[in-house]
Write a protein that holds these residues in place. Structure first.
Motif, PDB file in Angstrom:
ATOM      1  N   VAL A   1      36.378  39.579  54.238  1.00  0.00           N
ATOM      2  CA  VAL A   1      35.932  38.638  53.232  1.00  0.00           C
ATOM      3  C   VAL A   1      36.091  39.305  51.866  1.00  0.00           C
ATOM      4  N   PHE A   2      36.665  38.565  50.952  1.00  0.00           N
ATOM      5  CA  PHE A   2      36.875  39.069  49.604  1.00  0.00           C
ATOM      6  C   PHE A   2      35.878  38.424  48.659  1.00  0.00           C
ATOM      7  N   GLY A   3      35.398  39.176  47.710  1.00  0.00           N
ATOM      8  CA  GLY A   3      34.423  38.679  46.753  1.00  0.00           C
ATOM      9  C   GLY A   3      35.047  37.799  45.686  1.00  0.00           C
ATOM     10  N   PRO A   4      34.205  37.198  44.852  1.00  0.00           N
ATOM     11  CA  PRO A   4      34.692  36.268  43.827  1.00  0.00           C
ATOM     12  C   PRO A   4      35.535  36.934  42.743  1.00  0.00           C
ATOM     13  N   LYS A   5      35.464  38.233  42.613  1.00  0.00           N
ATOM     14  CA  LYS A   5      36.251  38.922  41.587  1.00  0.00           C
ATOM     15  C   LYS A   5      37.512  39.572  42.152  1.00  0.00           C
ATOM     16  N   ALA A   6      37.817  39.292  43.418  1.00  0.00           N
ATOM     17  CA  ALA A   6      39.011  39.865  44.046  1.00  0.00           C
ATOM     18  C   ALA A   6      40.265  39.343  43.348  1.00  0.00           C
ATOM     19  N   GLN A   7      41.215  40.218  43.141  1.00  0.00           N
ATOM     20  CA  GLN A   7      42.480  39.864  42.508  1.00  0.00           C
ATOM     21  C   GLN A   7      43.480  39.396  43.568  1.00  0.00           C
ATOM     22  N   GLN A   8      44.385  38.493  43.167  1.00  0.00           N
ATOM     23  CA  GLN A   8      45.383  37.965  44.092  1.00  0.00           C
ATOM     24  C   GLN A   8      46.182  39.087  44.753  1.00  0.00           C
ATOM     25  N   ARG A   9      46.595  40.063  43.981  1.00  0.00           N
ATOM     26  CA  ARG A   9      47.411  41.161  44.508  1.00  0.00           C
ATOM     27  C   ARG A   9      46.653  41.956  45.571  1.00  0.00           C
ATOM     28  N   ILE A  11      44.226  40.858  47.523  1.00  0.00           N
ATOM     29  CA  ILE A  11      44.142  40.034  48.735  1.00  0.00           C
ATOM     30  C   ILE A  11      45.462  40.092  49.487  1.00  0.00           C
ATOM     31  N   TYR A  12      46.560  39.937  48.766  1.00  0.00           N
ATOM     32  CA  TYR A  12      47.877  39.985  49.408  1.00  0.00           C
ATOM     33  C   TYR A  12      48.103  41.334  50.083  1.00  0.00           C
ATOM     34  N   ASP A  13      47.867  42.409  49.353  1.00  0.00           N
ATOM     35  CA  ASP A  13      48.130  43.745  49.893  1.00  0.00           C
ATOM     36  C   ASP A  13      47.317  44.051  51.141  1.00  0.00           C
ATOM     37  N   HIS A  14      46.065  43.634  51.162  1.00  0.00           N
ATOM     38  CA  HIS A  14      45.184  43.986  52.276  1.00  0.00           C
ATOM     39  C   HIS A  14      45.221  43.005  53.443  1.00  0.00           C
ATOM     40  N   TYR A  43      45.167  27.813  45.518  1.00  0.00           N
ATOM     41  CA  TYR A  43      45.776  28.750  44.567  1.00  0.00           C
ATOM     42  C   TYR A  43      46.095  30.069  45.256  1.00  0.00           C
ATOM     43  N   THR A  44      45.181  30.550  46.070  1.00  0.00           N
ATOM     44  CA  THR A  44      45.400  31.811  46.767  1.00  0.00           C
ATOM     45  C   THR A  44      46.573  31.713  47.737  1.00  0.00           C
ATOM     46  N   MET A  45      46.700  30.585  48.419  1.00  0.00           N
ATOM     47  CA  MET A  45      47.756  30.429  49.421  1.00  0.00           C
ATOM     48  C   MET A  45      49.109  30.069  48.809  1.00  0.00           C
ATOM     49  N   GLU A  46      49.111  29.286  47.725  1.00  0.00           N
ATOM     50  CA  GLU A  46      50.369  28.766  47.187  1.00  0.00           C
ATOM     51  C   GLU A  46      50.701  29.255  45.786  1.00  0.00           C
TER      52      GLU A  46
END
Length: 52
Positions: A1-9, A11-14, A43-46
């Motif tokens: 689970v990623f927090g509200p301040k997680a960056q797109q990069r 999330i992608y990397d991990h 937004y995160t997916m696309e």
């Protein structure tokens, strides 16, 4: 689970990059985004709106 301040990069990397590698090796994989309306799943997916 990623927090509200997680960056797109981050999330992608991990979370996504290892799955992409498995797909390229021939495995079937699924990425599932779940959460409340308006929290950025699409937004995160696309990604954001593409400009010309």
């Amino acid at each position: 689970v990623f927090g509200p301040k997680a960056q797109q990069r981050s999330i992608y990397d991990h979370a996504i990059s290892p799955i992409v590698n498995e797909v390229l090796e021939g495995f079937n994989c699924t990425v599932f985004a779940y959460g409340q309306t308006g929290t950025g799943k699409t937004y995160t997916m696309e990604g954001g709106i593409k400009t010309k």
